[in-house]
Design an enzyme around this catalytic site. Structure first.
Site, short mmCIF file in Angstrom:
data_model
loop_
_atom_site.label_atom_id
_atom_site.label_comp_id
_atom_site.label_asym_id
_atom_site.label_seq_id
_atom_site.Cartn_x
_atom_site.Cartn_y
_atom_site.Cartn_z
N ASP A 111 0.88 -1.17 0.00
CA ASP A 111 0.00 0.00 0.00
C ASP A 111 0.91 1.22 0.00
OD1 ASP A 111 -1.61 2.19 0.64
OD2 ASP A 111 -2.99 0.95 1.81
N ASN B 103 1.75 6.09 -11.26
CA ASN B 103 0.42 5.97 -11.86
C ASN B 103 -0.67 5.65 -10.84
OD1 ASN B 103 -1.62 5.13 -14.07
ND2 ASN B 103 -1.31 3.24 -12.91
N TYR C 133 -10.31 15.32 -5.60
CA TYR C 133 -9.49 14.64 -6.63
C TYR C 133 -8.71 15.67 -7.44
CZ TYR C 133 -8.43 11.72 -10.74
OH TYR C 133 -7.79 11.06 -11.76
N LYS D 3 -4.58 16.36 -8.07
CA LYS D 3 -3.96 16.33 -9.39
C LYS D 3 -3.39 17.70 -9.79
CE LYS D 3 -4.78 11.93 -10.29
NZ LYS D 3 -3.70 10.93 -10.48
N THR E 81 -11.67 2.16 -16.95
CA THR E 81 -10.85 1.27 -16.10
C THR E 81 -11.69 0.80 -14.92
OG1 THR E 81 -10.02 3.10 -14.75
CG2 THR E 81 -8.69 2.50 -16.66
N1 NAP Z 1 -9.37 6.22 -15.89
C1 NAP Z 1 -9.55 7.53 -15.97
O1 NAP Z 1 -10.58 8.02 -16.47
C2 NAP Z 1 -8.46 8.44 -15.48
C3 NAP Z 1 -8.50 9.79 -15.88
C4 NAP Z 1 -7.52 10.66 -15.46
C5 NAP Z 1 -6.49 10.18 -14.65
N2 NAP Z 1 -6.47 8.88 -14.25
C6 NAP Z 1 -5.39 8.45 -13.37
O2 NAP Z 1 -4.77 7.28 -13.89
C7 NAP Z 1 -4.19 6.54 -12.82
C8 NAP Z 1 -4.56 5.09 -12.96
O3 NAP Z 1 -5.95 4.92 -12.80
P1 NAP Z 1 -6.81 3.84 -13.59
O4 NAP Z 1 -7.82 4.58 -14.38
O5 NAP Z 1 -5.94 2.87 -14.27
O6 NAP Z 1 -7.61 3.18 -12.36
P2 NAP Z 1 -7.56 1.73 -11.73
O7 NAP Z 1 -7.79 0.69 -12.78
O8 NAP Z 1 -8.48 1.77 -10.57
O9 NAP Z 1 -6.06 1.58 -11.24
C9 NAP Z 1 -5.59 2.15 -10.04
C10 NAP Z 1 -4.32 1.42 -9.64
O10 NAP Z 1 -3.79 2.00 -8.46
C11 NAP Z 1 -3.53 0.99 -7.51
N3 NAP Z 1 -3.70 1.52 -6.16
C12 NAP Z 1 -4.80 2.14 -5.66
N4 NAP Z 1 -4.60 2.47 -4.38
C13 NAP Z 1 -3.33 2.06 -4.08
C14 NAP Z 1 -2.56 2.10 -2.90
N5 NAP Z 1 -3.01 2.64 -1.77
N6 NAP Z 1 -1.30 1.57 -2.93
C15 NAP Z 1 -0.82 1.00 -4.07
N7 NAP Z 1 -1.52 0.95 -5.21
C16 NAP Z 1 -2.76 1.45 -5.21
C17 NAP Z 1 -4.58 -0.09 -7.82
O11 NAP Z 1 -4.12 -1.39 -7.43
P3 NAP Z 1 -4.53 -2.16 -6.09
O12 NAP Z 1 -5.99 -1.93 -5.88
O13 NAP Z 1 -4.18 -3.59 -6.40
O14 NAP Z 1 -3.67 -1.56 -5.04
C18 NAP Z 1 -4.59 -0.05 -9.35
O15 NAP Z 1 -3.54 -0.82 -9.87
C19 NAP Z 1 -4.69 7.20 -11.52
O16 NAP Z 1 -3.68 8.03 -10.99
C20 NAP Z 1 -5.85 8.06 -11.98
O17 NAP Z 1 -6.07 9.17 -11.15
C21 NAP Z 1 -7.44 8.01 -14.66
#
Ligand code: NAP
Length: 282
Positions: free
Chosen positions: A76, A104, A169, A173, A204
């Site tokens: 974590d 990420n 959020y 960011k 995602t």
């Molecule tokens: N998808 C979008 O629309 C979007 C848009 C703008 C920005 N983003 C950014 O892109 C990044 C990735 O997001 P995603 O869309 O791929 O979402 P996601 O599929 O929910 O992935 C989030 C990842 O972060 C890990 N994580 C969460 N909390 C954690 C913790 N406390 N310690 C370690 N790992 C942790 C999760 O793994 P575990 O649960 O296994 O720990 C997962 O691998 C994020 O920073 C998000 O803010 C996403």
């Protein structure tokens, strides 16, 4: 392979774009953008991957499926000792080399400030900002020693434009973007490139964007994690300074600066309401 890597960027000319990667660490690699990034980077010759997230089973499955050497740290990232644990793993398993750090991991929990209050802001900052800063601080000496190297911070278009119920959020960011710009200038003389990737709506686990995908009118604005993975690769060592994904999302940021009143009007109207998606954390 556990010996020190020959520098993978040896043949490249300064900060010209180069696709070689070397030892790359991706946080949030168990799902979504992080997983797609691991798969993308694994295609580059000479890549060694270190995958970081909490869910060990998902990380193990992914490392076993990749075509390059890959190890993982199930941790974590908000834990006090997380950065030290990651550094110890790099020293033990990858000879202390690190050419690319992809920050990420992140999450969103929607709530208006009157309901979520400081607790919700703190929760976002701890993961989306503090954890990134703490991990980067711990690994920066390794990145400098491995230079030319790179840090890619995954922020969000929400780090340029804020909507109702996304304030906590967006604050995390916005902070990440401001800090990244400063780090870019500070680390350039040390050969550590800092890239910034700002995704829009990407389908995602944590950001399913279900409401947008259900309607024909908005379906087209939701993109795929593989597109962000490509942008992260482009912003790696010697690469770009920043990328919006998909690119037209950059118009939102431009509009916020050039037409603030108009942007505010749009963001407080009905269109903004339909663009504020629910997330897994809701
Ligand atoms: N998808 C979008 O629309 C979007 C848009 C703008 C920005 N983003 C950014 O892109 C990044 C990735 O997001 P995603 O869309 O791929 O979402 P996601 O599929 O929910 O992935 C989030 C990842 O972060 C890990 N994580 C969460 N909390 C954690 C913790 N406390 N310690 C370690 N790992 C942790 C999760 O793994 P575990 O649960 O296994 O720990 C997962 O691998 C994020 O920073 C998000 O803010 C996403």
């Amino acid at each position: 392979m556990t010996g020190k890597l020959r520098h993978p960027l040896g043949g490249c000319d300064g900060f010209e774009y180069c696709c070689a990667v070397g030892v790359a660490l991706v946080t949030g690699a168990s799902t979504g953008i992080g997983k797609a990034t691991a798969i993308r980077l694994a295609r580059e010759p000479g890549t060694e991957l270190v995958l970081v997230a909490r869910r060990e089973e998902l990380l193990r499955e992914l490392t076993e499926s990749l075509p390059c050497r890959a190890t993982y740290v199930a941790v974590d990232l908000t834990d006090a000792d997380a950065p030290q644990r990651v550094r110890a793993h790099l020293e033990a398993e990858h000879a202390g080399a690190l050419h690319l750090l992809v920050n990420n991991a992140g999450a969103a929990w929607r709530a208006p400030f009157a309901e979520g209050g400081y607790d919700n802001v703190r929760r976002h900052m701890e993961l989306n900002f503090d954890a990134v800063v703490r991990l980067t601080g711990e690994l920066l000496p390794m990145l400098r020693a491995s230079a030319p190297s790179a840090i890619v911070n995954v922020a969000s278009t929400a780090g340029r434009v804020s909507r109702a119920r996304t304030g906590a959020y967006s604050a995390s960011k916005f902070a990440l973007i401001g800090w990244s710009d400063s780090l870019y200038a500070e680390e350039k003389p040390h050969g550590v490139h800092v890239g910034l990737v700002m995704p829009g709506f990407i389908r995602t686990e944590g950001f399913p964007a279900t409401e947008l995908r259900e309607k024909a009118l908005t379906r087209w604005i939701v993109s795929e994690p593989e597109k962000v993975a490509e942008a992260i690769h482009e912003c790696g060592p010697g690469g770009r300074a920043e990328r919006y994904v998909p690119r037209p999302y950059g118009l939102a940021a431009i509009s916020r600066i050039l037409f603030p009143s108009l942007t505010r009007r749009v963001l407080t109207g009905g269109a903004a309401e339909s663009l504020t998606t629910k997330t897994a954390g809701d």
